[in-house]
Write an enzyme that holds these catalytic residues in place. Structure first.
Site, PDB file in Angstrom:
ATOM      1  N   GLY A 199      45.490  43.130  47.046  1.00 41.62           N
ATOM      2  CA  GLY A 199      44.891  41.888  46.570  1.00 41.62           C
ATOM      3  C   GLY A 199      43.669  42.191  45.734  1.00 41.62           C
ATOM      4  O   GLY A 199      43.079  43.271  45.860  1.00 41.62           O
ATOM      5  N   HIS A 254      40.731  37.523  53.130  1.00 43.30           N
ATOM      6  CA  HIS A 254      39.851  38.511  52.494  1.00 43.30           C
ATOM      7  C   HIS A 254      39.499  38.072  51.065  1.00 43.30           C
ATOM      8  O   HIS A 254      38.339  38.108  50.662  1.00 43.30           O
ATOM      9  CB  HIS A 254      40.574  39.872  52.505  1.00 43.30           C
ATOM     10  N   GLU A 255      40.508  37.628  50.300  1.00 45.65           N
ATOM     11  CA  GLU A 255      40.275  37.268  48.889  1.00 45.65           C
ATOM     12  C   GLU A 255      39.510  35.946  48.762  1.00 45.65           C
ATOM     13  O   GLU A 255      38.665  35.799  47.883  1.00 45.65           O
ATOM     14  CB  GLU A 255      41.598  37.205  48.111  1.00 45.65           C
ATOM     15  N   GLN A 265      35.706  40.811  41.604  1.00 42.20           N
ATOM     16  CA  GLN A 265      35.825  42.269  41.688  1.00 42.20           C
ATOM     17  C   GLN A 265      36.032  42.916  40.320  1.00 42.20           C
ATOM     18  O   GLN A 265      35.912  44.136  40.185  1.00 42.20           O
ATOM     19  CB  GLN A 265      37.002  42.650  42.596  1.00 42.20           C
ATOM     20  N   HIS A 293      35.974  36.770  49.240  1.00 44.50           N
ATOM     21  CA  HIS A 293      35.417  37.366  48.016  1.00 44.50           C
ATOM     22  C   HIS A 293      34.894  36.274  47.088  1.00 44.50           C
ATOM     23  O   HIS A 293      33.794  36.356  46.557  1.00 44.50           O
ATOM     24  CB  HIS A 293      36.493  38.144  47.253  1.00 44.50           C
ATOM     25  N   CYS A 320      38.737  47.613  51.171  1.00 43.32           N
ATOM     26  CA  CYS A 320      38.452  46.814  49.985  1.00 43.32           C
ATOM     27  C   CYS A 320      38.273  47.744  48.789  1.00 43.32           C
ATOM     28  O   CYS A 320      37.606  48.775  48.908  1.00 43.32           O
ATOM     29  CB  CYS A 320      37.176  46.008  50.217  1.00 43.32           C
ATOM     30  N   LEU A 321      38.863  47.383  47.659  1.00 45.85           N
ATOM     31  CA  LEU A 321      38.753  48.232  46.463  1.00 45.85           C
ATOM     32  C   LEU A 321      37.310  48.350  45.980  1.00 45.85           C
ATOM     33  O   LEU A 321      36.974  49.301  45.283  1.00 45.85           O
ATOM     34  CB  LEU A 321      39.638  47.683  45.330  1.00 45.85           C
TER      35      LEU A 321
HETATM   36 ZN    ZN Z   1      38.129  43.233  48.789  1.00 43.54          ZN
END
Ligand code: ZN
Length: 167
Positions: A46, A133-134, A51, A137, A91-92
């Site tokens: 995701g 999670h998204e 991000q 964000h 998380c990226l």
């Molecule tokens: Zn993330």
């Protein structure tokens, strides 16, 4: 399409709430395609717009990693939560951290799709975790904020020390 660079913790854009989208234009459609390409390039499941440095309420997801099965949602809101489950999350934007996070087991997400239609999507398992999670964000919340006060403070301290050492 293009691979975008993923913003890393502690960049402020990750702690900032993204703005609602009123109309889906070619700009959003192109950004969605680039975000999908970036998500796969970075081996993520995701990716939220902040991000990649864009403060718009949109995220892409691919729980099964099957090309063409990607989900793209705008202005997402979790409208229903059920149960609790603790599982490892990453998380990226915080690649060095993997920690168990308590999340709702099942959720219903209300959002706009690429066609501009409002949809409600039920999710469980990994997809439910991605949705939570998204959506976090886009509200400026990171999974490191969800570890409980003590663990969260410790993890952030460690991450900040590391990011300064890199610079
Ligand atoms: Zn993330």
């Amino acid at each position: 399409m293009a691979i975008l660079s993923v913003v890393q913790y502690p960049n402020k854009v990750l702690m900032t709430r993204a703005s609602e989208i009123t109309e889906i234009t070619d700009v959003e459609r192109r950004l969605a395609m680039d975000m999908i390409e970036t998500m796969y390039a970075e081996k993520g499941v995701g990716l939220a717009a902040n991000q990649v440095g864009v403060l718009k309420q949109m995220f892409v997801a691919s729980a099964d990693q099957v090309l063409g099965n990607e989900l793209v949602f705008f202005n997402p809101v979790i409208v229903k939560k059920q149960g609790l489950i603790k599982e490892f999350e990453g998380c990226l934007s915080i690649p060095e951290l993997h920690e168990p996070v308590k999340r709702a087991k099942r959720v219903v997400l209300r959002a706009m799709n690429l066609k501009g239609e409002t949809v409600e999507v039920k999710a469980s398992g990994l997809l439910s975790r991605i949705f939570q999670h998204e959506t976090d964000h886009l509200n400026g919340i990171l999974f490191v904020d969800r570890l409980g006060p003590l663990k969260s403070r410790k993890a952030k301290k460690r991450l900040l020390a590391r990011s300064k050492a890199v610079r």
